[in-house]
Scaffold this motif. Structure first.
Motif, PDB file in Angstrom:
ATOM      1  N   LYS A  29       0.842  -1.193   0.000  1.00 22.99           N
ATOM      2  CA  LYS A  29       0.000   0.000   0.000  1.00 22.99           C
ATOM      3  C   LYS A  29       0.884   1.252   0.000  1.00 22.99           C
ATOM      4  O   LYS A  29       1.206   1.833   1.034  1.00 22.99           O
ATOM      5  CB  LYS A  29      -0.918  -0.002   1.221  1.00 22.99           C
ATOM      6  CG  LYS A  29      -1.986   1.082   1.192  1.00 22.99           C
ATOM      7  CD  LYS A  29      -2.841   1.051   2.452  1.00 22.99           C
ATOM      8  CE  LYS A  29      -3.805  -0.096   2.446  1.00 22.99           C
ATOM      9  NZ  LYS A  29      -4.748  -0.035   3.597  1.00 22.99           N
ATOM     10  N   TRP A  75      -2.248   5.237  -1.861  1.00 24.25           N
ATOM     11  CA  TRP A  75      -2.186   5.568  -3.285  1.00 24.25           C
ATOM     12  C   TRP A  75      -3.510   5.394  -4.008  1.00 24.25           C
ATOM     13  O   TRP A  75      -3.831   6.148  -4.926  1.00 24.25           O
ATOM     14  CB  TRP A  75      -1.140   4.675  -3.978  1.00 24.25           C
ATOM     15  CG  TRP A  75      -1.605   3.253  -4.162  1.00 24.25           C
ATOM     16  CD1 TRP A  75      -1.486   2.227  -3.266  1.00 24.25           C
ATOM     17  CD2 TRP A  75      -2.285   2.711  -5.297  1.00 24.25           C
ATOM     18  NE1 TRP A  75      -2.039   1.086  -3.763  1.00 24.25           N
ATOM     19  CE2 TRP A  75      -2.543   1.344  -5.011  1.00 24.25           C
ATOM     20  CE3 TRP A  75      -2.697   3.231  -6.523  1.00 24.25           C
ATOM     21  CZ2 TRP A  75      -3.194   0.505  -5.906  1.00 24.25           C
ATOM     22  CZ3 TRP A  75      -3.354   2.383  -7.416  1.00 24.25           C
ATOM     23  CH2 TRP A  75      -3.591   1.046  -7.106  1.00 24.25           C
ATOM     24  N   LYS A  76      -4.316   4.414  -3.595  1.00 24.13           N
ATOM     25  CA  LYS A  76      -5.466   4.007  -4.396  1.00 24.13           C
ATOM     26  C   LYS A  76      -6.634   4.979  -4.296  1.00 24.13           C
ATOM     27  O   LYS A  76      -7.244   5.346  -5.300  1.00 24.13           O
ATOM     28  CB  LYS A  76      -5.912   2.609  -3.991  1.00 24.13           C
ATOM     29  CG  LYS A  76      -6.933   2.003  -4.953  1.00 24.13           C
ATOM     30  CD  LYS A  76      -7.151   0.540  -4.627  1.00 24.13           C
ATOM     31  CE  LYS A  76      -8.049  -0.121  -5.691  1.00 24.13           C
ATOM     32  NZ  LYS A  76      -8.268  -1.565  -5.395  1.00 24.13           N
ATOM     33  N   GLU A 364       3.857   9.645  -5.937  1.00 25.45           N
ATOM     34  CA  GLU A 364       3.737   8.523  -6.863  1.00 25.45           C
ATOM     35  C   GLU A 364       3.824   7.203  -6.110  1.00 25.45           C
ATOM     36  O   GLU A 364       4.203   7.158  -4.952  1.00 25.45           O
ATOM     37  CB  GLU A 364       4.846   8.586  -7.920  1.00 25.45           C
ATOM     38  CG  GLU A 364       4.756   9.792  -8.833  1.00 25.45           C
ATOM     39  CD  GLU A 364       5.845   9.797  -9.895  1.00 25.45           C
ATOM     40  OE1 GLU A 364       5.567  10.261 -11.014  1.00 25.45           O
ATOM     41  OE2 GLU A 364       6.967   9.341  -9.589  1.00 25.45           O
ATOM     42  N   THR A 366       2.154   2.838  -6.517  1.00 26.73           N
ATOM     43  CA  THR A 366       0.915   2.060  -6.463  1.00 26.73           C
ATOM     44  C   THR A 366       1.200   0.784  -5.674  1.00 26.73           C
ATOM     45  O   THR A 366       2.087   0.763  -4.822  1.00 26.73           O
ATOM     46  CB  THR A 366       0.443   1.715  -7.890  1.00 26.73           C
ATOM     47  OG1 THR A 366       1.386   0.801  -8.487  1.00 26.73           O
ATOM     48  CG2 THR A 366       0.326   2.960  -8.755  1.00 26.73           C
ATOM     49  N   ASP A 367       0.452  -0.289  -5.996  1.00 26.70           N
ATOM     50  CA  ASP A 367       0.701  -1.574  -5.339  1.00 26.70           C
ATOM     51  C   ASP A 367       1.659  -2.448  -6.139  1.00 26.70           C
ATOM     52  O   ASP A 367       1.807  -3.635  -5.862  1.00 26.70           O
ATOM     53  CB  ASP A 367      -0.612  -2.316  -5.085  1.00 26.70           C
ATOM     54  CG  ASP A 367      -1.417  -2.553  -6.356  1.00 26.70           C
ATOM     55  OD1 ASP A 367      -1.052  -1.986  -7.407  1.00 26.70           O
ATOM     56  OD2 ASP A 367      -2.416  -3.300  -6.296  1.00 26.70           O
ATOM     57  N   SER A 373       8.871   6.227  -7.444  1.00 31.74           N
ATOM     58  CA  SER A 373       8.264   6.720  -6.203  1.00 31.74           C
ATOM     59  C   SER A 373       9.198   6.563  -5.008  1.00 31.74           C
ATOM     60  O   SER A 373       9.957   5.596  -4.913  1.00 31.74           O
ATOM     61  CB  SER A 373       6.950   5.986  -5.924  1.00 31.74           C
ATOM     62  OG  SER A 373       7.186   4.632  -5.579  1.00 31.74           O
TER      63      SER A 373
END
Length: 476
Positions: A29, A75-76, A364, A366-367, A373
């Protein structure tokens, strides 16, 4: 699942208010650092969690004039802001997941359809509340009227007070101002105890006591009303998952204290530390994994079956320390130290309240791992170090300790220069802060890159030694 420490101003090393918390969920996450600009909303505009794919269908009116504030969200969804300051100097950390007793929840369950959760708290409170006390009261009112979607604890600080709020059941809550001379430590359990509605340093839902009395969770003949006893879960799960963390935090700040881990429910809610609490103390706490004890699950080789749950776990996605120094200009007096990923293999970077922007890499991730990032820069280093913790972790920890010490010296020099400039040239002071903070972030990325190369060098040599297959003359 988290761990929290709240420190009163007379218990800290310099008179500042301090709050620290680890946020634990999933290593995948990715977390971002976000600066939300001040904004004007039209009459009737609403904040809706579902608009961001949040946990519930919670909604709340947006303020006409929203203040600037910061958060560290996932992030989501961009929600669950974790920690932040607003332009008035209100700082919030949330949430600590806590658990109410099952029989009380059967009567007043969490509102899992439209109640407020950790997704929402900072984005609802920071744009509109100016003080810790105001934010506590508003969150409490929301819990009473719309319900809590889950059990949680939240810390609040401004330049006068530091507070902690805990939910009971779906519509019951209690909050207390942390006394100046003490600290409070919690690990996924309701810890607040005796409530007096007439005490100005406490707040709670209007039916907090009467509900407990009506349903047999509190007998007035037994003495003072005990919030934790009336509302909070207390069973074998706490003995191994929660109590050891509180025990070790109190042991760090009160080394002479002797108490049995299994006696967790009776640990003092507030303790006066044996020495003033420093930033380093809180970093050490956030990084703690029972090192020096037999329950350390990393230093002797990874042991995922260890029953004691440490503070620093691999699935920690960030840990932070929030500091308020009322005697300084707010732009540098309010600062959040953030360590992305697993704290014992990470570095605490300072994010000053007066910071205008952060590098693109801080927003920046994500998963899925990437090369850009900041979150994944830290996480990939930590994943590599965990492949041989006894060998590689000390390399990472030594380098980050040196880097943090160097940053601290630079911070002191910058703050001194900033304060001098601030009196005569606020723009020059502002520019100094921006330059400093961005330089620190860049230097930290360089340290991570250097550590990655160093760890790969060590592992390459190790694997080669174990798999050399040399010929007899050792020439190739």
């Amino acid at each position: 699942m988290c761990t929290t420490v709240i420190v009163g101003e007379k218990a800290s090393y310099d008179g500042s208010f301090l709050m620290a918390r680890s946020a634990d969920s999933s290593a995948l996450k990715a977390q971002h650092f976000v600066i939300h600009p001040a904004k004007e909303y039209p009459e009737g505009a609403m904040y809706r969690t579902k608009d961001y794919d949040g946990a519930t269908d919670f909604s709340y009116p947006l303020p006409r004039q929203a203040m600037r504030y910061t958060t560290v969200p996932n992030w989501k969804t961009g929600l669950h802001g974790a920690v932040g300051f607003n332009s008035e100097g209100l700082g919030i950390t949330g949430t600590e997941s806590i658990f109410a007793r099952d029989d009380a929840l059967a009567i007043d369950p969490y509102n899992k359809e439209s109640g407020i959760t950790e997704d929402d708290i900072l984005d609802v409170l920071l744009p509109r509340c100016k003080t810790a006390r105001e934010a506590v009261a508003l969150l409490g009112k929301i819990i009473e009227t719309q319900g809590a979607g889950e059990g949680f604890g939240v810390g609040f600080a401004d330049d006068k007070e530091v507070w902690y709020l805990e939910t009971g059941t779906g519509h019951q809550w209690m909050a207390q101002r942390t006394p100046a001379e003490v600290y409070f430590a919690s690990g996924n359990q309701g810890r607040l105890r005796f409530f007096d509605p007439k005490d100005d340093t406490m707040m709670g839902s209007p039916t907090l006591i009467s509900f407990a009395e009506e349903h047999g969770f509190y007998d007035p003949k037994s003495g003072k009303f005990d919030f934790a006893a009336a509302y909070t879960r207390n069973d074998d799960r706490d003995r191994i998952y929660n109590d050891p963390r509180v025990w070790v935090m109190q042991k760090i700040l009160n080394p002479s204290l002797e108490q049995k881990v299994a006696d967790g429910r009776n640990f003092d809610v507030y303790l006066k530390p044996e020495q003033p609490v420093t930033l380093q103390n809180l970093k050490d706490i956030m990084r703690n994994h029972f090192e020096g004890y037999a329950h350390d699950p990393y230093s002797f080789g990874l042991n995922g079956s260890e029953p004691w749950r440490p503070i620093s776990v691999f699935r920690t996605y960030e840990a932070h320390i929030l500091q308020v120094r009322p005697w300084m200009p707010r732009e540098i007096g309010d600062v959040i130290y953030v360590a992305f990923g697993m704290a014992c293999l990470s570095c605490f970077m300072p994010f000053y309240q007066g910071l205008d922007q952060v590098p693109v890499a801080f927003g920046e991730g994500t998963d899925h791992a990437d090369d850009k990032s900041i979150y994944w820069k830290f996480r990939k280093l930590q994943t590599l170090a965990m492949t041989d913790f006894p060998t590689l972790a000390p390399i990472v920890q030594k380098k980050f300790a040196e880097h943090e010490a160097a940053m601290s010296e630079k911070q002191s020099a910058m703050e001194k220069e900033y304060t001098s400039l601030y009196a005569t040239d606020k723009q020059a002071a502002h520019d100094l802060l921006q330059k400093f903070n961005l330089e620190v972030f860049g230097e930290t990325e360089e340290v991570i890159d250097g550590l990655m190369n160093e760890l790969f060098t060590v592992l390459t040599a190790k694997i080669e030694k174990e798999n050399f297959f040399a010929n007899k003359k050792m020439k190739d």
